[in-house]
Structures are given as structure tokens and as C-alpha cells.
Scaffold this motif. Structure first.
Motif, PDB file in Angstrom:
ATOM      1  N   ARG A  10       0.803  -1.220   0.000  1.00  0.00           N
ATOM      2  CA  ARG A  10       0.000   0.000   0.000  1.00  0.00           C
ATOM      3  C   ARG A  10       0.837   1.272   0.000  1.00  0.00           C
ATOM      4  NH1 ARG A  10      -5.427  -0.174   0.735  1.00  0.00           N
ATOM      5  NH2 ARG A  10      -6.251  -2.290   0.895  1.00  0.00           N
ATOM      6  N   THR A  11       2.045   1.219   0.576  1.00  0.00           N
ATOM      7  CA  THR A  11       2.856   2.437   0.621  1.00  0.00           C
ATOM      8  C   THR A  11       3.878   2.484  -0.519  1.00  0.00           C
ATOM      9  OG1 THR A  11       4.442   1.340   2.082  1.00  0.00           O
ATOM     10  CG2 THR A  11       2.667   2.615   3.127  1.00  0.00           C
ATOM     11  N   TRP A  12       3.982   1.412  -1.252  1.00  0.00           N
ATOM     12  CA  TRP A  12       4.965   1.300  -2.349  1.00  0.00           C
ATOM     13  C   TRP A  12       4.629   2.299  -3.456  1.00  0.00           C
ATOM     14  CZ3 TRP A  12       9.565  -0.334  -2.882  1.00  0.00           C
ATOM     15  CH2 TRP A  12      10.070  -0.932  -4.026  1.00  0.00           C
ATOM     16  N   PRO A  13       5.618   3.118  -3.908  1.00  0.00           N
ATOM     17  CA  PRO A  13       5.310   4.107  -4.948  1.00  0.00           C
ATOM     18  C   PRO A  13       4.961   3.462  -6.294  1.00  0.00           C
ATOM     19  CG  PRO A  13       7.637   4.156  -4.385  1.00  0.00           C
ATOM     20  CD  PRO A  13       6.996   3.222  -3.426  1.00  0.00           C
ATOM     21  N   GLU A  14       4.328   4.245  -7.140  1.00  0.00           N
ATOM     22  CA  GLU A  14       3.825   3.703  -8.398  1.00  0.00           C
ATOM     23  C   GLU A  14       4.955   3.316  -9.359  1.00  0.00           C
ATOM     24  OE1 GLU A  14       1.053   6.245 -10.337  1.00  0.00           O
ATOM     25  OE2 GLU A  14       0.240   4.630 -11.550  1.00  0.00           O
ATOM     26  N   SER A  15       5.998   4.150  -9.415  1.00  0.00           N
ATOM     27  CA  SER A  15       7.137   3.823 -10.279  1.00  0.00           C
ATOM     28  C   SER A  15       8.391   3.692  -9.428  1.00  0.00           C
ATOM     29  CB  SER A  15       7.340   4.906 -11.340  1.00  0.00           C
ATOM     30  OG  SER A  15       6.218   4.994 -12.168  1.00  0.00           O
ATOM     31  N   LYS A  18      11.866   4.607 -10.581  1.00  0.00           N
ATOM     32  CA  LYS A  18      12.245   5.993 -10.870  1.00  0.00           C
ATOM     33  C   LYS A  18      11.930   6.933  -9.716  1.00  0.00           C
ATOM     34  CE  LYS A  18      10.343   6.069 -15.042  1.00  0.00           C
ATOM     35  NZ  LYS A  18       9.914   6.571 -16.374  1.00  0.00           N
ATOM     36  N   TYR A  91       5.847  -7.016 -13.066  1.00  0.00           N
ATOM     37  CA  TYR A  91       4.461  -6.776 -12.642  1.00  0.00           C
ATOM     38  C   TYR A  91       4.348  -6.963 -11.129  1.00  0.00           C
ATOM     39  CZ  TYR A  91      -0.479  -8.099 -11.940  1.00  0.00           C
ATOM     40  OH  TYR A  91      -1.753  -8.226 -11.481  1.00  0.00           O
ATOM     41  N   ASN A  95       3.777  -4.376  -7.809  1.00  0.00           N
ATOM     42  CA  ASN A  95       2.760  -4.628  -6.783  1.00  0.00           C
ATOM     43  C   ASN A  95       3.375  -4.917  -5.418  1.00  0.00           C
ATOM     44  OD1 ASN A  95       0.629  -4.253  -8.481  1.00  0.00           O
ATOM     45  ND2 ASN A  95       0.340  -6.418  -8.956  1.00  0.00           N
TER      46      ASN A  95
ATOM     47  N   THR B   6      -0.394  10.716  -9.410  1.00  0.00           N
ATOM     48  CA  THR B   6      -0.994   9.732  -8.513  1.00  0.00           C
ATOM     49  C   THR B   6       0.045   9.054  -7.631  1.00  0.00           C
ATOM     50  OG1 THR B   6      -0.823   8.218 -10.342  1.00  0.00           O
ATOM     51  CG2 THR B   6      -3.004   9.165  -9.916  1.00  0.00           C
ATOM     52  N   SER B   7       1.289   8.973  -8.081  1.00  0.00           N
ATOM     53  CA  SER B   7       2.306   8.243  -7.341  1.00  0.00           C
ATOM     54  C   SER B   7       2.593   8.878  -5.980  1.00  0.00           C
ATOM     55  CB  SER B   7       3.591   8.146  -8.162  1.00  0.00           C
ATOM     56  OG  SER B   7       4.064   9.442  -8.398  1.00  0.00           O
ATOM     57  N   PRO B  10       0.126   7.019  -2.697  1.00  0.00           N
ATOM     58  CA  PRO B  10      -0.168   5.642  -3.067  1.00  0.00           C
ATOM     59  C   PRO B  10      -1.297   5.013  -2.276  1.00  0.00           C
ATOM     60  CG  PRO B  10       1.898   5.779  -1.889  1.00  0.00           C
ATOM     61  CD  PRO B  10       1.441   7.160  -2.115  1.00  0.00           C
ATOM     62  N   LYS B  11      -1.515   5.501  -1.037  1.00  0.00           N
ATOM     63  CA  LYS B  11      -2.504   4.849  -0.185  1.00  0.00           C
ATOM     64  C   LYS B  11      -3.923   5.023  -0.718  1.00  0.00           C
ATOM     65  CE  LYS B  11       0.332   5.805   3.493  1.00  0.00           C
ATOM     66  NZ  LYS B  11       0.643   6.727   4.542  1.00  0.00           N
ATOM     67  N   TYR B  14      -4.774   2.906  -4.128  1.00  0.00           N
ATOM     68  CA  TYR B  14      -4.242   1.539  -4.150  1.00  0.00           C
ATOM     69  C   TYR B  14      -5.064   0.622  -5.049  1.00  0.00           C
ATOM     70  CZ  TYR B  14      -3.096  -3.110  -2.394  1.00  0.00           C
ATOM     71  OH  TYR B  14      -2.748  -4.426  -2.292  1.00  0.00           O
ATOM     72  N   GLU B  15      -6.383   0.645  -4.841  1.00  0.00           N
ATOM     73  CA  GLU B  15      -7.259  -0.236  -5.629  1.00  0.00           C
ATOM     74  C   GLU B  15      -7.163   0.087  -7.112  1.00  0.00           C
ATOM     75  OE1 GLU B  15      -8.850  -2.752  -4.488  1.00  0.00           O
ATOM     76  OE2 GLU B  15      -8.234  -2.352  -2.419  1.00  0.00           O
ATOM     77  N   ARG B  17      -4.686   1.484  -8.692  1.00  0.00           N
ATOM     78  CA  ARG B  17      -3.382   1.084  -9.248  1.00  0.00           C
ATOM     79  C   ARG B  17      -3.326  -0.412  -9.495  1.00  0.00           C
ATOM     80  NH1 ARG B  17       0.919   2.982  -5.305  1.00  0.00           N
ATOM     81  NH2 ARG B  17       2.034   1.296  -6.338  1.00  0.00           N
ATOM     82  N   ARG B  18      -3.883  -1.186  -8.553  1.00  0.00           N
ATOM     83  CA  ARG B  18      -3.910  -2.642  -8.717  1.00  0.00           C
ATOM     84  C   ARG B  18      -4.621  -3.024 -10.015  1.00  0.00           C
ATOM     85  NH1 ARG B  18      -1.999  -6.667  -5.049  1.00  0.00           N
ATOM     86  NH2 ARG B  18      -0.234  -5.541  -4.236  1.00  0.00           N
ATOM     87  N   LYS B  20      -5.238  -1.099 -12.602  1.00  0.00           N
ATOM     88  CA  LYS B  20      -4.504  -0.614 -13.768  1.00  0.00           C
ATOM     89  C   LYS B  20      -3.366  -1.583 -14.118  1.00  0.00           C
ATOM     90  CE  LYS B  20      -1.995   3.135 -13.938  1.00  0.00           C
ATOM     91  NZ  LYS B  20      -1.498   4.496 -13.751  1.00  0.00           N
ATOM     92  N   ALA B  21      -2.652  -2.048 -13.068  1.00  0.00           N
ATOM     93  CA  ALA B  21      -1.526  -2.966 -13.299  1.00  0.00           C
ATOM     94  C   ALA B  21      -2.024  -4.273 -13.895  1.00  0.00           C
ATOM     95  CB  ALA B  21      -0.803  -3.223 -11.980  1.00  0.00           C
ATOM     96  N   HIS B  79       4.904   4.091 -22.021  1.00  0.00           N
ATOM     97  CA  HIS B  79       4.601   4.885 -20.827  1.00  0.00           C
ATOM     98  C   HIS B  79       5.161   6.294 -20.941  1.00  0.00           C
ATOM     99  CE1 HIS B  79       3.946   1.305 -17.857  1.00  0.00           C
ATOM    100  NE2 HIS B  79       3.255   1.200 -18.963  1.00  0.00           N
ATOM    101  N   LYS B  80       4.635   7.193 -20.089  1.00  0.00           N
ATOM    102  CA  LYS B  80       5.149   8.563 -20.055  1.00  0.00           C
ATOM    103  C   LYS B  80       6.598   8.558 -19.574  1.00  0.00           C
ATOM    104  CE  LYS B  80       1.469  10.399 -18.053  1.00  0.00           C
ATOM    105  NZ  LYS B  80       0.766  11.241 -17.101  1.00  0.00           N
ATOM    106  N   GLY B  81       7.339   9.615 -19.942  1.00  0.00           N
ATOM    107  CA  GLY B  81       8.692   9.783 -19.435  1.00  0.00           C
ATOM    108  C   GLY B  81       9.737   8.955 -20.162  1.00  0.00           C
TER     109      GLY B  81
END
Lengths: 209, 109
Positions: A10-15, A18, A91, A95, B6-7, B10-11, B14-15, B17-18, B20-21, B79-81
Motif C-alpha cells: 500500500r505504501t509502495w510508490p507507483e514507479s 524511478k 508486474y 505490486n 498519482t504516485s 499511493p494509499k 491503491y485499488e 493502481r492494482r 490498472k496494473a 509509458h510517459k517519461g
């Protein structure tokens, strides 16, 4: 930033690859390296294409006499599948599921190892069956340099994954090692990119004529 | 920062992002299936013994398509960037193309 800070899903950043400055730098530097690798392999492809089937006398075997479709097909499937398994690993990395990431990377390593065994068998077969060696002709030198360089990349990729897995076995996933795993998987995909051109240009086009 | 992506939080998402992944992973498996399919076509073309006048361009297009999938999906270039990454890679690809073109045209023995 504390690189060894513990994270949860839950606290892990999206990227995560980077998020740190080091990660950003690795990412950019690695793509620059891949641009250089592209040029490196281009020189080897160019040499191969210029010297293909250039042999000193008629008793040397040519590309179409030696290459076998089934072997190349198996090797292609192994490497392509290993590319997908490393996608699965990344992946799970995103997560924050460290165990699954390790498992998929291990599968990737095993598939890569199988590819390597087939390549060793192939080279051994050419040397003993067709006397096609590194020094037998210009064709031989160009062939083994190109395909062998790719094989060496596979060896390095396998060693890289293995070292990362061993060194980080007990550390868990954090912002210190996430960029490392990510960059190694980019390298592995690039190896597959090069193989796509090798199986097309060297083997398939070599067998057509 | 109010306009953070959004990064930054993250809290909360969460749902999202899950999901989306998971969707992205499904796309990855689809591109893998396409790569396998293109590989099959390429091998069948060689087995079918087409004239190289037809076979070479088809094989090269199939290879290029596979590499695009590999780069943009497996290596996330979609992806972006990834602007600078694309600049580096395409610069390399340009030199690669010119190198191969040169060797194919001026080496003739």
C-alpha cells in the motif's frame, strides 16, 4: 531518502524504479547504453551480411546447408517466453510482491539457461558435423562473432539476474534494489530484441537464400 | 504539491493502481500472443519455400513488428517519461541502419 525504508504494497510508490535519483539516473543511463548496444550489434550484423557464405573453397558448407528450423524455433520460443516471464516479474515488483517477483525471475533464468544449452549444442554440432569453425572461413568468423556476442549477452544477463537474486535474497524489496531489478529486466528484453533480428536475418533469411 | 501525480499518494489510489496494473498485464500477455503468432508466420513462410523476393520483405516486417511490441509494451516505452530513452534508442537505430546499408552496398567481394 532512506533507501532501506520498509514498504508495504500500500505504501509502495507507483514507479519504484524511478522514485529515487539513483533510480532515475540508472534508467536514463541504461537507455543510453542500449542505444550503444544497438550500434554494436549493427556493426556485427553488417559484417555478417557482407561476409555471409563467403568461403575459400567449394568444400565448405554454407548457411542453407547447416541451419535447421526446429532448433532455431525452440530457441526462439524459449527466449520469447523468458521475456514474458520477466514482464511478470516486473508486474509483481510494481505490486510489491517480492516472493512472486523472485519466482518469476528464477523461471526467466531457467529458460535463459535452456536457451544457452541449445546454443552450445548448435555450435558444437556445426564444428563437428560441418567443420564450420571461427577460423574456417570469413563466413565462420562473422557468424560466430554475431551469434556468439548475443550468446555472451545471454550469459551476462543470466549472471546479472542470479547475482541480484542471491544478493537481495534476504533484503526484501525496497527502493534500493527495485531499480536494479528493473534495469536487469530491460537488458533481458533487449537480448530478445536482438534475437528477433538474429533468427530473422541469420537463420530464416539464411535458409531462404 | 497539489498537482502531484498519482504516485505521490499511493494509499488513496491503491485499488485503482492494482486494477490498472492488472489491465496492463493483460495487454502484455496479448502482445506476447501476437509475438508468438508472428514468429509462427515467419517460420511458415520459410517452410513454404517462398521466393526470396516475397519472403525477405515479409520476414523483415514481421521482425520489426515484434521488436516494436517488445520495446513499447515489454520495455514500457509506451509509458510517459520515455522521451529521452526513445531519443537514445532511435539515434542508435539510425546509425545501425546506415551501417548495415553501407556494408550491404560497398562490400562486394
Amino acid at each position: 531518502m532512506d533507501m532501506n525504508k520498509k514498504y508495504t504494497a500500500r505504501t509502495w510508490p507507483e514507479s519504484p524504479e524511478k522514485t529515487t535519483l539513483e533510480g532515475k539516473n540508472k534508467f536514463l543511463g541504461f537507455w543510453l547504453f542500449l542505444g550503444g548496444e544497438t550500434v554494436l550489434f549493427a556493426t556485427l550484423f553488417a559484417t555478417y551480411l557482407a561476409l555471409k557464405d563467403k568461403v575459400p573453397s567449394n568444400d565448405h558448407y554454407l548457411a542453407a546447408d547447416m541451419f535447421e528450423l526446429p532448433l532455431v524455433f525452440i530457441m526462439t520460443m524459449l527466449l520469447l517466453t523468458s521475456s514474458l516471464t520477466s514482464v511478470y516479474a516486473m508486474y509483481h515488483m510494481k505490486n510489491h510482491n517480492y516472493q512472486k517477483m523472485q519466482t518469476w525471475l528464477l523461471i526467466t533464468v531457467l529458460l535463459g539457461l535452456a536457451f544457452l544449452c541449445f546454443e552450445i549444442y548448435e555450435f558444437n554440432h556445426y564444428v563437428h558435423e560441418f567443420h564450420h569453425t571461427f577460423t574456417s572461413s570469413a563466413f565462420g568468423s562473422a557468424f560466430y562473432t554475431l551469434v556468439g556476442f548475443h550468446g555472451a549477452h545471454v550469459v551476462i544477463g543470466l549472471g546479472w539476474f542470479t547475482l541480484l537474486l542471491v544478493r537481495n535474497a534476504k533484503r526484501g524489496l525496497n527502493l534500493y534494489n527495485a531499480p536494479k531489478f528493473f534495469v536487469a529486466s530491460l537488458y533481458w528484453h533487449f537480448i530478445d530484441v536482438v534475437w528477433v533480428f538474429i533468427f530473422t536475418v541469420v537463420y530464416l533469411m539464411g535458409m531462404v537464400g | 504539491m497539489a498537482h502531484e501525480t498519482t504516485s505521490a499518494n499511493p494509499k488513496v489510489n491503491y485499488e485503482y493502481r492494482r486494477r490498472k496494473a492488472r489491465d496492463e498485464m493483460r495487454g502484455q500477455v496479448t502482445s506476447f500472443a501476437m509475438m508468438i503468432f508472428m514468429t509462427f508466420i515467419a517460420f511458415i513462410i520459410v517452410l513454404a519455400d517462398f521466393d526470396k523476393f516475397y519472403a525477405f520483405p515479409i520476414l523483415l516486417v514481421l521482425a520489426a513488428a515484434q521488436v516494436v511490441l517488445q520495446l513499447y509494451y515489454f520495455m514500457h516505452m509506451s509509458h510517459k517519461g520515455h522521451g529521452t530513452a526513445a531519443l537514445f534508442l532511435y539515434s542508435g537505430a539510425l546509425i545501425a541502419f546506415v551501417t548495415i546499408l553501407t556494408f550491404l552496398t560497398i562490400v562486394w567481394w
